[in-house]
Design a protein around this motif. Structure first.
Motif, PDB file in Angstrom:
ATOM      1  N   GLU A  37      13.139  -6.490  26.221  1.00  0.00           N
ATOM      2  CA  GLU A  37      14.262  -6.741  25.683  1.00  0.00           C
ATOM      3  C   GLU A  37      15.417  -5.648  25.807  1.00  0.00           C
ATOM      4  O   GLU A  37      16.503  -5.787  25.514  1.00  0.00           O
ATOM      5  N   GLU A  38      14.668  -4.655  25.381  1.00  0.00           N
ATOM      6  CA  GLU A  38      15.451  -3.430  25.069  1.00  0.00           C
ATOM      7  C   GLU A  38      16.165  -2.954  26.516  1.00  0.00           C
ATOM      8  O   GLU A  38      17.298  -2.396  26.606  1.00  0.00           O
ATOM      9  N   ASP A  39      15.347  -2.952  27.605  1.00  0.00           N
ATOM     10  CA  ASP A  39      15.591  -2.723  29.120  1.00  0.00           C
ATOM     11  C   ASP A  39      17.053  -3.401  29.397  1.00  0.00           C
ATOM     12  O   ASP A  39      17.858  -3.180  29.642  1.00  0.00           O
ATOM     13  N   TYR A  40      16.682  -4.966  29.009  1.00  0.00           N
ATOM     14  CA  TYR A  40      17.999  -5.841  29.355  1.00  0.00           C
ATOM     15  C   TYR A  40      19.127  -5.405  28.362  1.00  0.00           C
ATOM     16  O   TYR A  40      20.239  -5.878  28.863  1.00  0.00           O
ATOM     17  N   ALA A  41      19.014  -5.131  27.205  1.00  0.00           N
ATOM     18  CA  ALA A  41      20.208  -4.878  26.171  1.00  0.00           C
ATOM     19  C   ALA A  41      20.752  -3.530  26.954  1.00  0.00           C
ATOM     20  O   ALA A  41      22.036  -3.549  26.863  1.00  0.00           O
ATOM     21  N   SER A  42      19.820  -2.549  27.377  1.00  0.00           N
ATOM     22  CA  SER A  42      20.599  -1.438  28.117  1.00  0.00           C
ATOM     23  C   SER A  42      21.347  -1.695  29.318  1.00  0.00           C
ATOM     24  O   SER A  42      22.677  -1.077  29.509  1.00  0.00           O
ATOM     25  N   ILE A  43      20.865  -2.600  30.021  1.00  0.00           N
ATOM     26  CA  ILE A  43      21.803  -3.258  31.241  1.00  0.00           C
ATOM     27  C   ILE A  43      22.991  -3.641  30.842  1.00  0.00           C
ATOM     28  O   ILE A  43      24.051  -3.403  31.370  1.00  0.00           O
ATOM     29  N   LEU A  44      23.041  -4.729  29.922  1.00  0.00           N
ATOM     30  CA  LEU A  44      24.095  -5.385  29.380  1.00  0.00           C
ATOM     31  C   LEU A  44      25.189  -4.570  28.742  1.00  0.00           C
ATOM     32  O   LEU A  44      26.267  -4.237  28.937  1.00  0.00           O
ATOM     33  N   THR A  45      24.595  -3.342  28.025  1.00  0.00           N
ATOM     34  CA  THR A  45      25.451  -2.311  27.481  1.00  0.00           C
ATOM     35  C   THR A  45      26.367  -1.639  28.382  1.00  0.00           C
ATOM     36  O   THR A  45      27.545  -1.082  28.349  1.00  0.00           O
ATOM     37  N   ALA A  46      25.454  -1.333  29.577  1.00  0.00           N
ATOM     38  CA  ALA A  46      26.218  -0.517  30.671  1.00  0.00           C
ATOM     39  C   ALA A  46      27.242  -1.469  31.266  1.00  0.00           C
ATOM     40  O   ALA A  46      28.319  -0.933  31.698  1.00  0.00           O
ATOM     41  N   MET A  47      27.030  -2.695  31.422  1.00  0.00           N
ATOM     42  CA  MET A  47      27.979  -3.645  32.173  1.00  0.00           C
ATOM     43  C   MET A  47      29.236  -3.710  31.268  1.00  0.00           C
ATOM     44  O   MET A  47      30.194  -3.620  31.662  1.00  0.00           O
ATOM     45  N   HIS A  48      28.854  -3.776  29.813  1.00  0.00           N
ATOM     46  CA  HIS A  48      30.131  -3.993  28.980  1.00  0.00           C
ATOM     47  C   HIS A  48      30.969  -2.499  28.961  1.00  0.00           C
ATOM     48  O   HIS A  48      32.161  -2.549  28.894  1.00  0.00           O
ATOM     49  N   THR A  49      30.151  -1.477  29.051  1.00  0.00           N
ATOM     50  CA  THR A  49      30.836  -0.272  28.826  1.00  0.00           C
ATOM     51  C   THR A  49      31.709   0.049  30.037  1.00  0.00           C
ATOM     52  O   THR A  49      32.775   0.763  29.762  1.00  0.00           O
ATOM     53  N   LEU A  50      31.363  -0.181  31.201  1.00  0.00           N
ATOM     54  CA  LEU A  50      31.960   0.339  32.286  1.00  0.00           C
ATOM     55  C   LEU A  50      32.919  -1.023  32.876  1.00  0.00           C
ATOM     56  O   LEU A  50      33.553  -0.743  33.812  1.00  0.00           O
ATOM     57  N   THR A  51      33.055  -2.321  32.442  1.00  0.00           N
ATOM     58  CA  THR A  51      33.959  -3.171  32.654  1.00  0.00           C
ATOM     59  C   THR A  51      35.384  -2.657  32.857  1.00  0.00           C
ATOM     60  O   THR A  51      35.977  -3.066  33.776  1.00  0.00           O
ATOM     61  N   GLY A  52      35.793  -1.984  31.908  1.00  0.00           N
ATOM     62  CA  GLY A  52      37.175  -1.574  31.946  1.00  0.00           C
ATOM     63  C   GLY A  52      37.716  -0.618  32.850  1.00  0.00           C
ATOM     64  O   GLY A  52      38.510  -0.689  33.617  1.00  0.00           O
ATOM     65  N   ARG A  53      36.571   0.235  33.428  1.00  0.00           N
ATOM     66  CA  ARG A  53      37.025   1.195  34.487  1.00  0.00           C
ATOM     67  C   ARG A  53      36.800   0.691  35.833  1.00  0.00           C
ATOM     68  O   ARG A  53      37.219   1.158  36.904  1.00  0.00           O
ATOM     69  N   ALA A  68      26.354   4.575  34.752  1.00  0.00           N
ATOM     70  CA  ALA A  68      25.582   3.490  33.976  1.00  0.00           C
ATOM     71  C   ALA A  68      24.302   4.324  33.811  1.00  0.00           C
ATOM     72  O   ALA A  68      23.524   3.894  32.487  1.00  0.00           O
ATOM     73  N   TRP A  69      23.760   5.134  34.653  1.00  0.00           N
ATOM     74  CA  TRP A  69      22.490   5.549  34.716  1.00  0.00           C
ATOM     75  C   TRP A  69      22.006   6.184  33.174  1.00  0.00           C
ATOM     76  O   TRP A  69      20.900   5.711  32.647  1.00  0.00           O
ATOM     77  N   PRO A  70      22.563   7.204  32.558  1.00  0.00           N
ATOM     78  CA  PRO A  70      22.505   7.540  31.309  1.00  0.00           C
ATOM     79  C   PRO A  70      22.268   6.468  30.256  1.00  0.00           C
ATOM     80  O   PRO A  70      21.717   6.490  29.094  1.00  0.00           O
ATOM     81  N   LEU A  71      23.062   5.461  30.545  1.00  0.00           N
ATOM     82  CA  LEU A  71      23.084   4.145  29.465  1.00  0.00           C
ATOM     83  C   LEU A  71      21.818   3.450  29.403  1.00  0.00           C
ATOM     84  O   LEU A  71      21.544   2.532  28.633  1.00  0.00           O
ATOM     85  N   LEU A  72      21.130   3.582  30.660  1.00  0.00           N
ATOM     86  CA  LEU A  72      19.863   2.541  30.722  1.00  0.00           C
ATOM     87  C   LEU A  72      18.562   3.044  30.113  1.00  0.00           C
ATOM     88  O   LEU A  72      18.499   4.349  30.307  1.00  0.00           O
ATOM     89  N   THR A  73      17.674   2.314  30.013  1.00  0.00           N
ATOM     90  CA  THR A  73      16.371   3.005  29.322  1.00  0.00           C
ATOM     91  C   THR A  73      15.712   3.694  30.476  1.00  0.00           C
ATOM     92  O   THR A  73      16.093   3.474  31.677  1.00  0.00           O
ATOM     93  N   ALA A  74      14.632   4.506  30.070  1.00  0.00           N
ATOM     94  CA  ALA A  74      13.939   5.071  30.918  1.00  0.00           C
ATOM     95  C   ALA A  74      13.304   4.405  31.924  1.00  0.00           C
ATOM     96  O   ALA A  74      12.999   4.739  33.115  1.00  0.00           O
ATOM     97  N   ARG A  75      12.724   3.282  31.233  1.00  0.00           N
ATOM     98  CA  ARG A  75      11.857   2.282  31.927  1.00  0.00           C
ATOM     99  C   ARG A  75      12.999   1.707  33.502  1.00  0.00           C
ATOM    100  O   ARG A  75      12.348   1.696  34.479  1.00  0.00           O
TER     101      ARG A  75
END
Length: 147
Positions: A11-27, A73-80
């Motif tokens: 769940e944490e992995d998916y949350a990090s992917i979603l965070t990256a998606m939302h964070t970078l959407t504007g750019r 996105a890479w730094p926003l993703l979990t290490a896994r």
């Protein structure tokens, strides 16, 4: 140990992917997913390997936006997630490097915040040999016939 269990995302992995998606959407316009960005990078690399169309030469750096997205996105993703996706990213980066050459002149000064992929240009192109190419694409790429 079950290989499938080793590669399932949490769940944490998916949350990090979603965070990256939302964070970078504007750019980067609409919300890319990690898989979409990786697939876009693979497609860009494939097009460059096959011969970049000089009709789109002035859009070349825009085509690299998917790699920019991955960089941010890479730094926003979990290490896994990074560990699971890094081999694919490395393969695409290596293929891109093999299919490109370093820019020359002022554009080669690395002014793109360490985004080395912007400091390279395609080795092979398709199009008309009299098409205008950026001066930094020197020596000139090899022209190949379009299939």
């Amino acid at each position: 140990m079950d290989e499938q269990a080793d590669t399932s995302l949490t769940e944490e992995d998916y949350a990090s992917i979603l965070t990256a998606m939302h964070t970078l959407t504007g750019r980067y316009g609409s919300g890319l997913t990690l898989n979409e960005a990786l697939a876009w990078w693979r497609l860009v690399v494939r097009h460059i390997e096959e011969g970049f169309d000089t009709q789109w030469v002035w859009e070349y750096h825009h085509e690299l936006a998917c790699r920019d997205w991955l960089c941010e996105a890479w730094p926003l993703l979990t290490a896994r997630v990074r560990t699971l996706r890094q081999p694919f990213l490395n393969e695409m980066d290596n293929r891109f490097t093999a299919a490109t050459a370093p820019l020359q002149g002022k554009e080669a000064e690395g002014r793109r915040n360490g985004r080395w992929w912007h400091d390279r240009y395609p080795r092979r192109v398709i199009g008309q040999p009299d098409d205008e190419l950026p001066p930094s694409w020197s020596p000139a790429p090899e022209y190949i016939e379009d299939d």
